[in-house]
Write a protein that holds these residues in place. Structure first.
Motif, short mmCIF file in Angstrom:
data_model
loop_
_atom_site.label_atom_id
_atom_site.label_comp_id
_atom_site.label_asym_id
_atom_site.label_seq_id
_atom_site.Cartn_x
_atom_site.Cartn_y
_atom_site.Cartn_z
N SER A 178 0.82 -1.20 0.00
CA SER A 178 0.00 0.00 0.00
C SER A 178 0.86 1.25 0.00
N ASP A 179 0.21 2.37 -0.27
CA ASP A 179 0.88 3.66 -0.20
C ASP A 179 1.25 3.93 1.26
N ALA A 180 2.46 4.43 1.49
CA ALA A 180 2.92 4.66 2.87
C ALA A 180 4.12 5.60 2.84
N PRO A 181 4.45 6.25 3.99
CA PRO A 181 5.58 7.17 4.03
C PRO A 181 6.91 6.54 3.62
N ARG A 182 7.04 5.22 3.74
CA ARG A 182 8.30 4.57 3.38
C ARG A 182 8.62 4.72 1.89
N ARG A 183 7.64 5.06 1.10
CA ARG A 183 7.87 5.23 -0.33
C ARG A 183 8.53 6.57 -0.67
N LEU A 184 8.54 7.49 0.25
CA LEU A 184 8.94 8.87 -0.06
C LEU A 184 10.44 9.08 0.06
N GLU A 185 10.96 9.89 -0.85
CA GLU A 185 12.34 10.38 -0.78
C GLU A 185 12.29 11.89 -0.89
N ARG A 186 12.55 12.55 0.22
CA ARG A 186 12.40 14.01 0.27
C ARG A 186 13.57 14.74 -0.38
N GLU A 187 14.72 14.07 -0.48
CA GLU A 187 15.89 14.68 -1.08
C GLU A 187 16.22 13.97 -2.39
N PHE A 188 16.91 14.67 -3.28
CA PHE A 188 17.29 14.09 -4.56
C PHE A 188 18.27 12.95 -4.37
N SER A 189 18.04 11.86 -5.09
CA SER A 189 18.94 10.72 -5.09
C SER A 189 19.01 10.17 -6.50
N TRP A 190 20.23 9.83 -6.95
CA TRP A 190 20.40 9.26 -8.28
C TRP A 190 19.82 7.85 -8.35
#
Length: 283
Positions: A167-179
């Protein structure tokens, strides 16, 4: 996003009509049918364009084909051309060798939300399984876990994450740029946000990192990346790698932009195109 909202799928292709038809076959089987298809063709030869125009799949999907002459790897330019023809408020970028699972559109819609873009995932297929798919002797969409377990054990699939649905959840988020893991071959973005950063930067020459630059500028504009693993995987058909002669030069340009905070393309989506020689066909 509601299931009734229109999504525009922009598929990048170049001289690989057999793979493109496999992708279209996957799209024709989607559980959510409320989407349009735009094929952004980076200069394919006639022998690869003609099978598309003659395909029942293309006609059933009522796809739009935009083509420009072959002047080398210009994925940024042809993607921008594809988005210019998009009617949906949300755009999903897909490469012409990435076959979507049956719920691909539905899963992208489920993850879509304001102020985020979705970075999809992929399962790499072996040359052997790829050949079977292209020959029509193997169907990969909607297969059982047992089929994929066998393929993984035989070395024909790189992973099995596509069998899970998280499911959709905060663990999916990347707040900073990453290659890491940036995949323009499978990415969802609101068209308004695409326009705000002026799309892909066409000043990137040759293969490499125009997608990282796009993601970086989305971050600079205030958007956050949401990873679509265990939801939006596609099956990436094997191919020989393209020349990466310009990759290090393009990477250096992205590194510079990490520091300077650039948001809009230097040569982007909104530019005035003089003597435009793109050809648009609606099937």
């Amino acid at each position: 996003m509601n299931a009734s909202d229109l999504v525009s799928v922009v598929i990048t292709t170049y001289n690989r009509s057999d793979a493109l038809l496999a992708v279209l076959d996957g799209l024709s089987r989607q559980s959510d049918r409320h989407f349009e298809v735009i094929v952004a063709d980076d200069g394919s030869r006639d022998e690869h364009v003609r099978p598309l125009f003659e395909s029942d799949l293309a006609k059933a999907l009522k796809l739009v084909h935009v083509w420009h002459p072959d002047v080398g790897f210009t994925a940024a330019c042809i993607r921008n051309r594809g988005v210019a023809l998009a009617s949906g408020s949300y755009v999903i970028f897909l490469d012409g060798d990435c076959v979507p699972e049956l719920d691909f559109i539905a899963q992208h819609k489920a993850l879509a939300q304001p102020d985020f873009f979705v970075n999809g995932s992929r399962v790499l297929l072996s040359p052997e399984l790829t050949q079977r798919v292209l020959a029509g002797s193997a169907q990969i969409c909607g297969r059982s876990w047992f089929f994929w377990l066998v393929q993984r054990m035989l070395g024909h699939a790189s992973k099995l994450t596509h069998l899970l649905r998280l499911s959709d959840a905060p663990r999916r988020l990347e707040r900073e740029f990453s290659w890491k893991g940036i995949r323009s071959c499978n990415m969802g973005v609101w068209k308004a946000d695409f326009e705000r950063v002026d799309g892909f930067d066409e000043s990137f020459i040759g293969w490499g990192h125009e997608d990282a630059d796009f993601v970086l500028r989305l971050h600079h504009s205030g958007m956050m990346r949401k990873n679509g693993y265990c939801a939006t995987e596609v099956f990436h058909l094997w191919h020989m790698e393209a020349s990466r002669n310009k990759a290090s030069q393009n990477a250096q340009l992205v590194e510079e932009r990490v520091k300077n905070g650039l948001i809009r393309s230097t040569l982007g989506y909104s530019q005035v195109r003089l003597n435009d020689n793109a050809q648009i066909t609606r099937l």
